[in-house]
Write a protein that holds these residues in place. Structure first.
Motif, PDB file in Angstrom:
ATOM      1  N   ASN A 186       0.708  -1.006  -0.041  1.00  0.00           N
ATOM      2  CA  ASN A 186       0.134  -0.038   0.024  1.00  0.00           C
ATOM      3  C   ASN A 186       0.923   1.157   0.101  1.00  0.00           C
ATOM      4  N   ILE A 187       1.782   1.151   0.668  1.00  0.00           N
ATOM      5  CA  ILE A 187       2.972   2.361   0.513  1.00  0.00           C
ATOM      6  C   ILE A 187       3.318   2.498  -0.697  1.00  0.00           C
ATOM      7  N   LEU A 188       3.733   1.567  -1.346  1.00  0.00           N
ATOM      8  CA  LEU A 188       4.368   1.758  -2.799  1.00  0.00           C
ATOM      9  C   LEU A 188       3.198   2.226  -3.615  1.00  0.00           C
ATOM     10  N   ILE A 189       2.093   1.588  -3.451  1.00  0.00           N
ATOM     11  CA  ILE A 189       0.784   2.251  -4.483  1.00  0.00           C
ATOM     12  C   ILE A 189       0.702   3.651  -4.053  1.00  0.00           C
ATOM     13  N   ASP A 190       0.534   4.128  -2.974  1.00  0.00           N
ATOM     14  CA  ASP A 190       0.466   5.528  -2.606  1.00  0.00           C
ATOM     15  C   ASP A 190       1.915   6.469  -3.353  1.00  0.00           C
ATOM     16  N   TYR A 191       2.998   5.862  -3.270  1.00  0.00           N
ATOM     17  CA  TYR A 191       4.111   6.494  -3.720  1.00  0.00           C
ATOM     18  C   TYR A 191       3.868   6.463  -5.377  1.00  0.00           C
ATOM     19  N   LEU A 192       3.694   5.344  -6.026  1.00  0.00           N
ATOM     20  CA  LEU A 192       3.449   5.385  -7.434  1.00  0.00           C
ATOM     21  C   LEU A 192       2.113   6.134  -7.952  1.00  0.00           C
ATOM     22  N   GLY A 193       1.123   6.046  -7.246  1.00  0.00           N
ATOM     23  CA  GLY A 193      -0.160   6.451  -7.583  1.00  0.00           C
ATOM     24  C   GLY A 193      -0.972   5.379  -8.319  1.00  0.00           C
ATOM     25  N   MET A 194      -2.175   5.095  -7.732  1.00  0.00           N
ATOM     26  CA  MET A 194      -2.907   4.084  -8.516  1.00  0.00           C
ATOM     27  C   MET A 194      -3.152   4.291  -9.889  1.00  0.00           C
ATOM     28  N   ASN A 251      -1.965   1.858 -13.239  1.00  0.00           N
ATOM     29  CA  ASN A 251      -3.142   1.327 -13.996  1.00  0.00           C
ATOM     30  C   ASN A 251      -2.626   1.692 -15.493  1.00  0.00           C
ATOM     31  N   ARG A 252      -1.924   3.059 -15.610  1.00  0.00           N
ATOM     32  CA  ARG A 252      -1.806   3.352 -16.856  1.00  0.00           C
ATOM     33  C   ARG A 252      -0.415   2.635 -17.333  1.00  0.00           C
ATOM     34  N   PHE A 253       0.570   2.435 -16.524  1.00  0.00           N
ATOM     35  CA  PHE A 253       1.471   1.320 -16.876  1.00  0.00           C
ATOM     36  C   PHE A 253       1.070   0.051 -17.307  1.00  0.00           C
ATOM     37  N   ILE A 254       0.126  -0.250 -16.828  1.00  0.00           N
ATOM     38  CA  ILE A 254      -0.370  -1.841 -17.180  1.00  0.00           C
ATOM     39  C   ILE A 254      -0.956  -1.581 -18.500  1.00  0.00           C
ATOM     40  N   LYS A 255      -1.945  -0.728 -18.681  1.00  0.00           N
ATOM     41  CA  LYS A 255      -2.448  -0.667 -19.980  1.00  0.00           C
ATOM     42  C   LYS A 255      -1.369  -0.334 -21.024  1.00  0.00           C
ATOM     43  N   GLU A 256      -0.540   0.555 -20.860  1.00  0.00           N
ATOM     44  CA  GLU A 256       0.335   0.973 -21.840  1.00  0.00           C
ATOM     45  C   GLU A 256       1.288  -0.303 -22.158  1.00  0.00           C
TER      46      GLU A 256
END
Length: 245
Positions: free
Chosen positions: A101-109, A113-118
């Motif tokens: 969760n800390i890493l999700i906050d750090y990167l931004g959800m 998701n943009r990275f996943i899609k791209e």
């Protein structure tokens, strides 16, 4: 091998997907396009999203970060400082939900998701943080497929740091159970009620084999664990002989 895997799956109730791919060019797939609740397999995509240039950055553990479930950070004192790389090791090796969760906050959800899609992961989405029951009640969840996971596993296994994390996985009750300790399995597990997954690359002297097992809709979670156990054994025994020849 494929026949034995299908026979194993036929003994249980649920929804299953299996992909076996080796370094010799062989591939077996069962329901590779089926979308599953990802459980902690989503952590592989978060790992893939983190720039190496950020590994040395420092993040402070706060009370608000701590969540239940898997992990060690929830039990440590607030105020401790960790590098991003430290947190990634916690996320992968211990499946630490607080670190995730800390890493999700750090990167931004949205950025994840943009990275996943791209990057062409068609069946994968990060819909909520770990242990976020309120988001789950709203219908938000995390999803992936064995086809997407096959791709991200290959990318991570070709990165020295990420491979080391996967090799040091502490959750070894599924694919690894009947594989001798001296063999190297770089992998990540995931589990939720009625869900048991394991995704990994098993290394031999002369090659490797990827083993991806997804199970969902199980009557009992132990069934999914047993499926992973049996498929891990089937694949190991098959490739042990194949490589020796």
């Amino acid at each position: 091998m494929e026949k034995k895997i299908k026979e194993t799956l036929s003994k249980y109730s649920g929804i299953f997907s299996v992909v076996i791919k080796d370094s010799f060019g062989n591939r077996i797939s069962i329901n590779e396009d089926k979308v599953f609740l990802s459980a902690s397999i989503i952590k592989l995509y978060i790992l893939s999203c983190i720039p190496k240039s950020d590994y040395s950055k420092i993040i402070r553990l706060e009370d608000r970060d701590k969540v239940e479930g898997n992990g060690l950070l929830k039990s440590l004192n607030s105020g401790l400082e960790f590098t991003v790389k430290d947190l990634v090791y916690f996320m992968i090796c211990l499946s630490d939900n607080t670190a995730t969760n800390i890493l999700i906050d750090y990167l931004g959800m949205e950025n994840i998701n943009r990275f996943i899609k791209e990057n062409g992961y068609c069946d994968t989405i990060l819909g909520r943080k770990m242990m976020d029951s309120e988001a789950k009640k709203m219908g938000k969840d995390n999803f992936t497929s064995s086809k997407d996971s096959e791709k991200v596993l290959d990318i991570l296994c070709n990165d020295e740091d990420c491979l080391d994390m996967l090799k040091n996985q502490a959750c070894n009750n599924k694919l690894h159970l009947y594989i001798p300790e001296e063999e190297i399995l770089a992998h990540k597990t995931g589990e939720l009620p009625s869900v048991e997954h394991d995704v990994g690359r098993l290394y031999f002297k002369n090659g490797w084999v990827d083993i991806l097992v997804f199970t969902q809709g199980l009557k009992k979670n132990i069934d999914g664990i047993l499926i992973n156990n049996e498929i891990g054994k089937i694949v190991y025994e098959y490739y042990k002989g194949a490589v020796a020849n």
